[in-house]
Design a protein around this motif. Sequence first.
Motif, PDB file in Angstrom:
ATOM      1  N   GLU A  31      25.332  32.878  65.418  1.00  0.00           N
ATOM      2  CA  GLU A  31      24.780  33.146  63.935  1.00  0.00           C
ATOM      3  C   GLU A  31      26.330  32.917  63.344  1.00  0.00           C
ATOM      4  OE1 GLU A  31      22.376  36.466  61.810  1.00  0.00           O
ATOM      5  OE2 GLU A  31      24.339  37.359  61.972  1.00  0.00           O
ATOM      6  N   LEU A  32      26.312  31.932  62.219  1.00  0.00           N
ATOM      7  CA  LEU A  32      27.444  31.436  61.439  1.00  0.00           C
ATOM      8  C   LEU A  32      27.287  31.604  60.308  1.00  0.00           C
ATOM      9  CD1 LEU A  32      28.728  28.581  63.560  1.00  0.00           C
ATOM     10  CD2 LEU A  32      29.307  30.804  64.137  1.00  0.00           C
ATOM     11  N   VAL A  33      28.205  31.451  59.328  1.00  0.00           N
ATOM     12  CA  VAL A  33      28.092  31.366  57.866  1.00  0.00           C
ATOM     13  C   VAL A  33      28.569  29.965  57.379  1.00  0.00           C
ATOM     14  CG1 VAL A  33      28.872  32.218  55.571  1.00  0.00           C
ATOM     15  CG2 VAL A  33      28.472  33.890  57.435  1.00  0.00           C
ATOM     16  N   MET A  34      27.983  29.160  56.628  1.00  0.00           N
ATOM     17  CA  MET A  34      28.371  27.910  56.204  1.00  0.00           C
ATOM     18  C   MET A  34      28.634  27.957  54.778  1.00  0.00           C
ATOM     19  SD  MET A  34      26.377  27.998  59.193  1.00  0.00           S
ATOM     20  CE  MET A  34      24.859  28.377  58.580  1.00  0.00           C
ATOM     21  N   LEU A  35      29.406  27.253  54.588  1.00  0.00           N
ATOM     22  CA  LEU A  35      29.769  26.957  53.042  1.00  0.00           C
ATOM     23  C   LEU A  35      29.942  25.453  52.542  1.00  0.00           C
ATOM     24  CD1 LEU A  35      32.353  28.838  50.823  1.00  0.00           C
ATOM     25  CD2 LEU A  35      32.774  26.406  51.125  1.00  0.00           C
ATOM     26  N   PHE A  36      29.649  24.956  51.579  1.00  0.00           N
ATOM     27  CA  PHE A  36      29.679  23.622  51.139  1.00  0.00           C
ATOM     28  C   PHE A  36      30.090  23.699  49.672  1.00  0.00           C
ATOM     29  CE2 PHE A  36      26.707  22.963  54.366  1.00  0.00           C
ATOM     30  CZ  PHE A  36      27.089  21.596  54.950  1.00  0.00           C
ATOM     31  N   THR A  37      31.016  22.793  49.398  1.00  0.00           N
ATOM     32  CA  THR A  37      31.317  22.609  48.078  1.00  0.00           C
ATOM     33  C   THR A  37      31.337  21.110  47.591  1.00  0.00           C
ATOM     34  OG1 THR A  37      33.760  21.907  48.347  1.00  0.00           O
ATOM     35  CG2 THR A  37      33.511  24.195  48.821  1.00  0.00           C
ATOM     36  N   LYS A  78      34.527  19.597  58.077  1.00  0.00           N
ATOM     37  CA  LYS A  78      34.726  18.127  57.654  1.00  0.00           C
ATOM     38  C   LYS A  78      35.033  18.179  56.119  1.00  0.00           C
ATOM     39  CE  LYS A  78      31.103  16.365  59.434  1.00  0.00           C
ATOM     40  NZ  LYS A  78      30.278  17.793  59.890  1.00  0.00           N
ATOM     41  N   TYR A  79      35.458  16.889  55.673  1.00  0.00           N
ATOM     42  CA  TYR A  79      35.607  16.591  54.203  1.00  0.00           C
ATOM     43  C   TYR A  79      34.666  15.397  54.246  1.00  0.00           C
ATOM     44  CZ  TYR A  79      39.930  19.265  54.654  1.00  0.00           C
ATOM     45  OH  TYR A  79      40.965  20.054  54.636  1.00  0.00           O
ATOM     46  N   ILE A  80      33.920  15.556  53.205  1.00  0.00           N
ATOM     47  CA  ILE A  80      32.752  14.612  52.852  1.00  0.00           C
ATOM     48  C   ILE A  80      32.983  14.107  51.584  1.00  0.00           C
ATOM     49  CG2 ILE A  80      30.308  14.068  52.918  1.00  0.00           C
ATOM     50  CD1 ILE A  80      29.997  16.527  54.526  1.00  0.00           C
ATOM     51  N   GLY A  81      33.853  13.048  51.378  1.00  0.00           N
ATOM     52  CA  GLY A  81      34.295  12.547  50.008  1.00  0.00           C
ATOM     53  C   GLY A  81      34.751  13.465  49.286  1.00  0.00           C
ATOM     54  N   ASP A  82      34.242  14.186  48.215  1.00  0.00           N
ATOM     55  CA  ASP A  82      35.021  15.198  47.243  1.00  0.00           C
ATOM     56  C   ASP A  82      34.368  16.529  47.712  1.00  0.00           C
ATOM     57  OD1 ASP A  82      32.798  15.568  44.695  1.00  0.00           O
ATOM     58  OD2 ASP A  82      32.333  14.038  46.204  1.00  0.00           O
ATOM     59  N   SER A  83      33.752  16.680  49.005  1.00  0.00           N
ATOM     60  CA  SER A  83      33.022  17.936  49.564  1.00  0.00           C
ATOM     61  C   SER A  83      33.855  18.538  50.546  1.00  0.00           C
ATOM     62  CB  SER A  83      31.625  17.749  49.790  1.00  0.00           C
ATOM     63  OG  SER A  83      30.708  17.167  48.565  1.00  0.00           O
ATOM     64  N   VAL A  84      33.693  19.673  50.597  1.00  0.00           N
ATOM     65  CA  VAL A  84      34.213  20.317  51.728  1.00  0.00           C
ATOM     66  C   VAL A  84      33.077  21.249  52.392  1.00  0.00           C
ATOM     67  CG1 VAL A  84      36.039  22.383  52.591  1.00  0.00           C
ATOM     68  CG2 VAL A  84      36.546  20.659  50.817  1.00  0.00           C
ATOM     69  N   MET A  85      33.064  21.203  53.983  1.00  0.00           N
ATOM     70  CA  MET A  85      32.210  21.882  54.624  1.00  0.00           C
ATOM     71  C   MET A  85      32.919  22.878  55.591  1.00  0.00           C
ATOM     72  SD  MET A  85      29.431  20.477  57.413  1.00  0.00           S
ATOM     73  CE  MET A  85      28.497  21.476  58.608  1.00  0.00           C
ATOM     74  N   ALA A  86      32.555  24.096  55.538  1.00  0.00           N
ATOM     75  CA  ALA A  86      33.234  24.836  56.412  1.00  0.00           C
ATOM     76  C   ALA A  86      32.386  26.066  56.838  1.00  0.00           C
ATOM     77  CB  ALA A  86      34.603  25.822  55.360  1.00  0.00           C
ATOM     78  N   PHE A  87      32.874  26.806  57.958  1.00  0.00           N
ATOM     79  CA  PHE A  87      32.057  28.124  58.531  1.00  0.00           C
ATOM     80  C   PHE A  87      32.834  29.004  59.141  1.00  0.00           C
ATOM     81  CE2 PHE A  87      32.410  24.503  61.831  1.00  0.00           C
ATOM     82  CZ  PHE A  87      32.910  24.966  62.815  1.00  0.00           C
ATOM     83  N   TRP A  88      32.254  30.108  59.399  1.00  0.00           N
ATOM     84  CA  TRP A  88      33.037  31.492  59.751  1.00  0.00           C
ATOM     85  C   TRP A  88      32.229  31.589  60.946  1.00  0.00           C
ATOM     86  CZ3 TRP A  88      33.095  29.589  54.931  1.00  0.00           C
ATOM     87  CH2 TRP A  88      34.169  29.899  54.301  1.00  0.00           C
ATOM     88  N   GLY A  89      32.983  32.102  62.162  1.00  0.00           N
ATOM     89  CA  GLY A  89      32.340  32.563  63.395  1.00  0.00           C
ATOM     90  C   GLY A  89      32.500  31.892  64.658  1.00  0.00           C
ATOM     91  N   ALA A  90      33.234  30.735  64.467  1.00  0.00           N
ATOM     92  CA  ALA A  90      33.276  29.799  65.614  1.00  0.00           C
ATOM     93  C   ALA A  90      34.615  29.070  65.349  1.00  0.00           C
ATOM     94  CB  ALA A  90      32.244  28.819  65.801  1.00  0.00           C
TER      95      ALA A  90
END
Length: 284
Positions: A31-37, A78-90
């Motif tokens: 179980e993780l938390v995911m964040l996208f910008t 990862k960085y996807i163009g101008d986006s950031v993908m991050a997660f918590w718990g791993a």
Amino acid sequence: MDSFSRYLPREVVKSVLNSKQSARLGGEMRELVMLFTDIRNFTTYSESGDATMVLDHLNTYMTALTSRIMQTSGTIDKYIGDSVMAFWGAPYPVDQPASKSCTAALAVQEETSRLNLEWEKAGIDLQFFTRVGVNIGSVIVGNVGSEERFNYTVIGDPVNLASRLEGTNKLYGTGILVSQEIVDAVNNEDSHHDFCFRLMDRVKVKGKNLSTDIYELVGFRSHFHPLELEDLATANAIMATSLDGGVNVALEQLLALPTDKPNTRFLLELRTMLTQRQAAIQTA
């Protein structure tokens, strides 16, 4: 270590070095938390500006966001163009991951505002608006790719929903949208948390016969006047009525509120939203 961590998440590098085993394909359910910008209208800016300047501003922006996410124990996927993908718990467990992700989301907005102000003072005609989506759920986390090259990443429906929430900000003019599951997780982590969530709508999870209520994360409770917090609670209750019992019933409740005090923006904006939805239903 330092050089490798510039290409891979520092936590992943530490995990591989500590395991004393070669990295290999495979993953596990967690179980993780995911964040996208994402930056609003960045494509238009990048196509109209000097490539070197665009990259310089983007790297400055990414550095600021990365720092604030990592300060809350987030792992940059990862960085996807101008986006950031991050997660918590791993790869390592994180205490209160949902709360930390909300803190990070607000920090992302704070950094965006700070950079916009700095660029304005420097005479640079550039203003970024960051959209953020956050969700929590059971996902597969691990090394995904080929035997020759792979990435440490997360996959699963909760990841897709986090990404969808980021994009859904466009529909509501919001900056941060989170799922009902995030709100529940934050409440479970600390019933006296300092976050303000505004109920916005109910959306169907793509490919599933499920739906989730979505909320705008509007800030820290400690930054709002008690009257604003009271009206926010009222607005959330009336919006819940709208989602369960219909817009007309919700508007009746809203119009029946006492008129002996001025309404804050939460109730005023709710009235606008409900009126627009009522008009859309009548038109349809």
